[in-house]
Write a protein that holds these residues in place. Structure first.
Motif, PDB file in Angstrom:
ATOM      1  N   UNK A  24      26.555  23.162-110.218  1.00 12.50           N
ATOM      2  CA  UNK A  24      27.167  23.035-111.547  1.00 12.50           C
ATOM      3  C   UNK A  24      27.784  21.659-111.770  1.00 12.50           C
ATOM      4  N   UNK A  25      28.126  20.959-110.683  1.00 12.57           N
ATOM      5  CA  UNK A  25      28.777  19.647-110.819  1.00 12.57           C
ATOM      6  C   UNK A  25      28.011  18.548-110.080  1.00 12.57           C
ATOM      7  N   UNK A  26      26.803  18.845-109.639  1.00 18.09           N
ATOM      8  CA  UNK A  26      26.060  17.884-108.808  1.00 18.09           C
ATOM      9  C   UNK A  26      25.880  16.537-109.494  1.00 18.09           C
ATOM     10  N   UNK A  27      25.640  16.541-110.802  1.00 14.92           N
ATOM     11  CA  UNK A  27      25.432  15.277-111.520  1.00 14.92           C
ATOM     12  C   UNK A  27      26.684  14.412-111.545  1.00 14.92           C
ATOM     13  N   UNK A  28      27.850  15.025-111.352  1.00 16.82           N
ATOM     14  CA  UNK A  28      29.107  14.265-111.342  1.00 16.82           C
ATOM     15  C   UNK A  28      29.454  13.722-109.959  1.00 16.82           C
ATOM     16  N   UNK A  29      28.815  14.263-108.937  1.00 16.27           N
ATOM     17  CA  UNK A  29      29.162  13.901-107.556  1.00 16.27           C
ATOM     18  C   UNK A  29      28.418  12.639-107.127  1.00 16.27           C
ATOM     19  N   UNK A  30      28.928  11.511-107.600  1.00 14.89           N
ATOM     20  CA  UNK A  30      28.368  10.201-107.267  1.00 14.89           C
ATOM     21  C   UNK A  30      29.493   9.297-106.783  1.00 14.89           C
ATOM     22  N   UNK A  31      29.180   8.456-105.796  1.00 16.00           N
ATOM     23  CA  UNK A  31      30.185   7.550-105.214  1.00 16.00           C
ATOM     24  C   UNK A  31      31.395   8.318-104.708  1.00 16.00           C
ATOM     25  N   UNK A  32      31.156   9.435-104.044  1.00 13.43           N
ATOM     26  CA  UNK A  32      32.241  10.254-103.496  1.00 13.43           C
ATOM     27  C   UNK A  32      32.876   9.548-102.302  1.00 13.43           C
ATOM     28  N   UNK A  33      34.203   9.473-102.302  1.00 12.95           N
ATOM     29  CA  UNK A  33      34.941   8.798-101.238  1.00 12.95           C
ATOM     30  C   UNK A  33      35.576   9.769-100.250  1.00 12.95           C
ATOM     31  N   UNK A  34      35.979  10.925-100.732  1.00 17.15           N
ATOM     32  CA  UNK A  34      36.722  11.866 -99.885  1.00 17.15           C
ATOM     33  C   UNK A  34      36.575  13.269-100.450  1.00 17.15           C
ATOM     34  N   UNK A  35      36.590  14.262 -99.568  1.00 14.55           N
ATOM     35  CA  UNK A  35      36.546  15.663 -99.987  1.00 14.55           C
ATOM     36  C   UNK A  35      37.655  16.427 -99.275  1.00 14.55           C
ATOM     37  N   UNK A  36      38.369  17.252-100.031  1.00 19.13           N
ATOM     38  CA  UNK A  36      39.341  18.172 -99.468  1.00 19.13           C
ATOM     39  C   UNK A  36      38.954  19.592 -99.869  1.00 19.13           C
ATOM     40  N   UNK A  37      39.518  20.571 -99.161  1.00 17.23           N
ATOM     41  CA  UNK A  37      39.147  21.954 -99.458  1.00 17.23           C
ATOM     42  C   UNK A  37      40.329  22.894 -99.340  1.00 17.23           C
ATOM     43  N   UNK A  38      40.263  23.982-100.113  1.00 19.67           N
ATOM     44  CA  UNK A  38      41.125  25.137 -99.909  1.00 19.67           C
ATOM     45  C   UNK A  38      40.262  26.179 -99.186  1.00 19.67           C
ATOM     46  N   UNK A  39      40.673  27.428 -99.201  1.00 18.19           N
ATOM     47  CA  UNK A  39      39.887  28.454 -98.521  1.00 18.19           C
ATOM     48  C   UNK A  39      38.536  28.696 -99.194  1.00 18.19           C
ATOM     49  N   UNK A  40      38.472  28.477-100.542  1.00 23.79           N
ATOM     50  CA  UNK A  40      37.238  28.813-101.250  1.00 23.79           C
ATOM     51  C   UNK A  40      36.871  27.794-102.330  1.00 23.79           C
ATOM     52  N   UNK A  41      37.330  26.571-102.206  1.00 22.63           N
ATOM     53  CA  UNK A  41      36.998  25.558-103.212  1.00 22.63           C
ATOM     54  C   UNK A  41      37.078  24.166-102.603  1.00 22.63           C
TER      55      UNK A  41
END
Length: 239
Positions: A24-41
Protein backbone atom coordinates in the motif's frame (compact mmCIF):
# COMPACT_ATOMS: atom_id res chain seq x y z
CA UNK A 1 10.57 -8.32 8.72
CA UNK A 2 11.44 -5.18 6.77
CA UNK A 3 14.79 -4.73 4.99
CA UNK A 4 16.34 -1.63 3.42
CA UNK A 5 18.04 -2.70 0.19
CA UNK A 6 20.78 -1.09 -1.85
CA UNK A 7 18.61 1.25 -3.91
CA UNK A 8 16.95 2.70 -0.79
CA UNK A 9 13.68 0.80 -1.21
CA UNK A 10 12.17 -1.64 1.29
CA UNK A 11 11.39 -5.34 1.10
CA UNK A 12 9.02 -6.89 3.66
CA UNK A 13 7.92 -10.41 4.49
CA UNK A 14 6.02 -12.26 7.19
CA UNK A 15 2.52 -11.71 8.54
CA UNK A 16 0.78 -9.06 6.42
CA UNK A 17 -1.36 -8.07 9.38
CA UNK A 18 1.79 -7.14 11.31
CA UNK A 19 3.61 -5.19 8.60
CA UNK A 20 4.78 -8.00 6.35
CA UNK A 21 3.00 -6.41 3.38
CA UNK A 22 4.04 -2.86 2.42
CA UNK A 23 2.36 -2.84 -1.00
CA UNK A 24 0.00 0.00 0.00
CA UNK A 25 2.96 2.35 0.55
CA UNK A 26 5.65 0.79 -1.65
CA UNK A 27 5.72 3.75 -4.06
CA UNK A 28 6.54 6.05 -1.13
CA UNK A 29 9.38 3.90 0.19
CA UNK A 30 12.30 5.53 -1.61
CA UNK A 31 15.62 6.71 -0.15
CA UNK A 32 14.78 5.03 3.16
CA UNK A 33 17.36 5.80 5.86
CA UNK A 34 16.01 4.00 8.92
CA UNK A 35 13.17 1.71 9.98
CA UNK A 36 11.65 1.27 13.43
CA UNK A 37 8.89 -1.08 14.51
CA UNK A 38 6.23 -1.72 17.11
CA UNK A 39 4.76 -5.18 17.64
CA UNK A 40 2.67 -4.98 14.45
CA UNK A 41 3.72 -1.92 12.45
CA UNK A 42 6.73 -0.22 10.85
CA UNK A 43 7.83 3.41 10.44
CA UNK A 44 10.44 4.40 7.85
CA UNK A 45 12.39 7.68 7.85
CA UNK A 46 13.16 8.91 4.33
CA UNK A 47 16.12 11.02 3.23
CA UNK A 48 13.88 14.10 3.05
CA UNK A 49 12.96 13.72 6.74
CA UNK A 50 9.41 12.49 6.17
CA UNK A 51 7.93 9.27 7.59
CA UNK A 52 6.07 6.40 5.93
CA UNK A 53 4.01 3.98 8.03
CA UNK A 54 2.43 0.61 7.39
CA UNK A 55 1.02 -2.26 9.42
CA UNK A 56 -1.75 -2.43 12.03
CA UNK A 57 -3.25 1.02 12.69
CA UNK A 58 -3.80 0.27 16.40
CA UNK A 59 -0.08 -0.39 16.73
CA UNK A 60 1.14 2.83 15.08
CA UNK A 61 0.70 1.78 11.48
CA UNK A 62 -1.26 4.95 10.59
CA UNK A 63 0.38 8.36 11.16
CA UNK A 64 -1.97 10.44 8.98
CA UNK A 65 -3.25 12.40 12.00
CA UNK A 66 0.25 13.81 12.64
CA UNK A 67 1.70 13.76 9.14
CA UNK A 68 1.94 17.55 8.93
CA UNK A 69 4.06 17.54 12.11
CA UNK A 70 6.47 14.89 10.88
CA UNK A 71 8.94 17.23 9.19
CA UNK A 72 12.71 16.81 9.23
CA UNK A 73 12.47 13.75 11.48
CA UNK A 74 15.77 12.98 13.24
CA UNK A 75 14.95 9.83 15.19
CA UNK A 76 12.06 7.43 15.80
CA UNK A 77 11.64 5.26 18.87
CA UNK A 78 8.84 2.81 19.63
CA UNK A 79 6.97 1.04 22.38
CA UNK A 80 4.93 -2.09 21.71
CA UNK A 81 2.08 -0.10 20.20
CA UNK A 82 3.22 3.49 19.57
CA UNK A 83 5.91 5.61 17.94
CA UNK A 84 7.67 8.80 19.06
CA UNK A 85 9.70 10.95 16.67
CA UNK A 86 12.16 13.77 17.33
CA UNK A 87 11.58 16.42 14.64
CA UNK A 88 13.71 19.26 13.36
CA UNK A 89 12.72 21.87 15.91
CA UNK A 90 13.61 19.58 18.82
CA UNK A 91 10.04 18.70 19.76
CA UNK A 92 8.50 15.21 19.82
CA UNK A 93 5.59 13.85 17.79
CA UNK A 94 3.76 10.69 18.85
CA UNK A 95 1.13 8.40 17.36
CA UNK A 96 -0.37 4.98 17.96
CA UNK A 97 -1.99 3.58 21.09
CA UNK A 98 -2.43 6.41 23.63
CA UNK A 99 -2.01 4.14 26.66
CA UNK A 100 1.33 2.94 25.32
CA UNK A 101 2.81 6.41 24.74
CA UNK A 102 1.01 7.39 21.55
CA UNK A 103 -0.38 10.52 23.23
CA UNK A 104 2.15 12.97 24.72
CA UNK A 105 -0.29 15.88 25.10
CA UNK A 106 0.10 15.92 28.92
CA UNK A 107 3.83 16.69 28.61
CA UNK A 108 4.02 18.29 25.16
CA UNK A 109 4.99 21.71 26.52
CA UNK A 110 8.00 20.12 28.25
CA UNK A 111 9.22 18.34 25.13
CA UNK A 112 11.62 20.99 23.83
CA UNK A 113 15.23 20.50 22.71
CA UNK A 114 14.78 16.72 22.87
CA UNK A 115 18.11 14.94 22.32
CA UNK A 116 17.17 11.30 22.68
CA UNK A 117 14.14 9.09 23.34
CA UNK A 118 14.15 5.66 24.95
CA UNK A 119 11.21 3.35 25.58
CA UNK A 120 9.83 0.42 27.53
CA UNK A 121 6.97 -1.76 26.34
CA UNK A 122 4.38 0.92 27.09
CA UNK A 123 6.16 4.21 27.92
CA UNK A 124 8.70 6.73 26.62
CA UNK A 125 11.47 8.75 28.29
CA UNK A 126 12.97 11.79 26.56
CA UNK A 127 16.32 13.34 27.49
CA UNK A 128 16.38 17.11 26.94
CA UNK A 129 19.36 19.34 26.19
CA UNK A 130 19.26 20.51 29.80
CA UNK A 131 19.88 16.94 30.98
CA UNK A 132 16.39 16.64 32.42
CA UNK A 133 14.02 13.77 31.62
CA UNK A 134 10.37 13.82 30.51
CA UNK A 135 8.31 10.62 30.63
CA UNK A 136 4.88 9.64 29.40
CA UNK A 137 2.83 6.52 28.73
CA UNK A 138 1.68 3.77 31.11
CA UNK A 139 2.77 4.58 34.68
CA UNK A 140 3.42 0.92 35.52
CA UNK A 141 5.92 0.74 32.66
CA UNK A 142 7.98 3.82 33.53
CA UNK A 143 5.68 6.53 32.22
CA UNK A 144 5.70 8.47 35.50
CA UNK A 145 9.11 9.63 36.81
CA UNK A 146 7.75 12.36 39.10
CA UNK A 147 8.93 10.48 42.18
CA UNK A 148 12.60 10.68 41.15
CA UNK A 149 12.77 13.97 39.25
CA UNK A 150 14.95 15.56 41.93
CA UNK A 151 17.48 12.71 41.51
CA UNK A 152 17.75 12.99 37.73
CA UNK A 153 20.98 14.95 37.61
CA UNK A 154 24.11 14.81 35.47
CA UNK A 155 26.40 13.45 38.19
CA UNK A 156 27.03 10.00 36.69
CA UNK A 157 24.84 8.12 39.16
CA UNK A 158 22.07 5.66 38.24
CA UNK A 159 18.42 6.42 38.96
CA UNK A 160 15.59 3.91 38.48
CA UNK A 161 11.83 4.17 38.86
CA UNK A 162 8.57 2.21 38.76
CA UNK A 163 8.16 -1.58 38.76
CA UNK A 164 10.72 -3.08 41.16
CA UNK A 165 10.41 -6.60 39.71
CA UNK A 166 11.39 -5.27 36.29
CA UNK A 167 14.44 -3.36 37.51
CA UNK A 168 12.74 -0.22 38.77
CA UNK A 169 14.54 -0.48 42.13
CA UNK A 170 18.34 -0.78 42.27
CA UNK A 171 18.82 -0.31 46.03
CA UNK A 172 20.44 -3.75 46.44
CA UNK A 173 23.30 -2.77 44.10
CA UNK A 174 23.32 1.01 44.49
CA UNK A 175 26.71 1.02 46.25
CA UNK A 176 28.23 -0.65 43.19
CA UNK A 177 26.68 1.85 40.77
CA UNK A 178 29.18 4.66 41.24
CA UNK A 179 30.11 7.42 38.81
CA UNK A 180 32.14 4.97 36.69
CA UNK A 181 29.03 3.61 34.93
CA UNK A 182 29.70 3.80 31.20
CA UNK A 183 26.64 2.16 29.67
CA UNK A 184 23.37 0.49 30.64
CA UNK A 185 21.56 -2.22 28.67
CA UNK A 186 18.26 -3.92 29.41
CA UNK A 187 16.09 -6.95 28.82
CA UNK A 188 12.33 -6.87 29.40
CA UNK A 189 12.76 -7.27 33.16
CA UNK A 190 16.38 -6.52 34.12
CA UNK A 191 19.28 -4.11 33.65
CA UNK A 192 23.04 -4.50 33.24
CA UNK A 193 25.45 -1.62 33.91
CA UNK A 194 28.89 -1.69 32.31
CA UNK A 195 31.49 0.00 34.56
CA UNK A 196 34.76 1.69 33.58
CA UNK A 197 36.81 -1.11 35.16
CA UNK A 198 35.19 -3.70 32.89
CA UNK A 199 32.88 -5.18 35.52
CA UNK A 200 29.11 -5.55 35.20
CA UNK A 201 26.39 -4.86 37.76
CA UNK A 202 22.92 -6.35 37.18
CA UNK A 203 19.53 -6.00 38.87
CA UNK A 204 15.91 -6.90 38.19
CA UNK A 205 14.24 -10.24 37.55
CA UNK A 206 16.52 -13.23 38.12
CA UNK A 207 14.95 -15.08 35.20
CA UNK A 208 15.43 -12.16 32.80
CA UNK A 209 19.06 -11.17 33.19
CA UNK A 210 20.23 -10.99 36.83
CA UNK A 211 23.80 -12.33 36.74
CA UNK A 212 24.67 -13.80 40.15
CA UNK A 213 24.22 -17.39 38.90
CA UNK A 214 27.13 -17.13 36.44
CA UNK A 215 29.60 -15.19 38.55
CA UNK A 216 30.98 -18.38 40.08
CA UNK A 217 31.26 -20.11 36.72
CA UNK A 218 33.24 -17.35 35.05
CA UNK A 219 35.05 -15.84 38.02
CA UNK A 220 35.40 -12.14 38.61
CA UNK A 221 34.57 -10.03 35.58
CA UNK A 222 36.66 -6.97 36.51
CA UNK A 223 38.73 -5.82 33.53
CA UNK A 224 37.32 -8.63 31.37
CA UNK A 225 33.96 -7.52 29.93
CA UNK A 226 34.24 -5.82 26.52
CA UNK A 227 30.55 -5.55 25.61
CA UNK A 228 27.06 -6.46 26.82
CA UNK A 229 24.60 -7.85 24.27
CA UNK A 230 20.93 -8.32 25.11
CA UNK A 231 17.88 -10.25 24.03
CA UNK A 232 14.34 -9.89 25.30
CA UNK A 233 14.97 -12.21 28.27
CA UNK A 234 18.73 -12.75 28.47
CA UNK A 235 22.08 -11.00 28.34
CA UNK A 236 25.37 -12.15 26.83
CA UNK A 237 28.81 -10.88 27.83
CA UNK A 238 31.77 -10.57 25.47
CA UNK A 239 34.90 -11.23 27.59
Amino acid sequence: FAAIVGDGSVVTWGNAYCGGDCSAVRDQLKDVQQIQSTERAFAAILANGSVVNWGHADFGGDSRAVRDQLQNVQQIQSTGRAFAAIVGDGSAVTWGNACCGGDCSAVRQQLKDVQQIQSTEQAFAAILATGSVVTWGHADFGGDSSGVQDQLKTDGSVVTWDNAYYGGVCSAVRDQLNDDVQQIQSTEQAFAAFLANGSVVTWGSGTRGESSAVRGAYGEWTNRVKAVHVGSAAEALQL
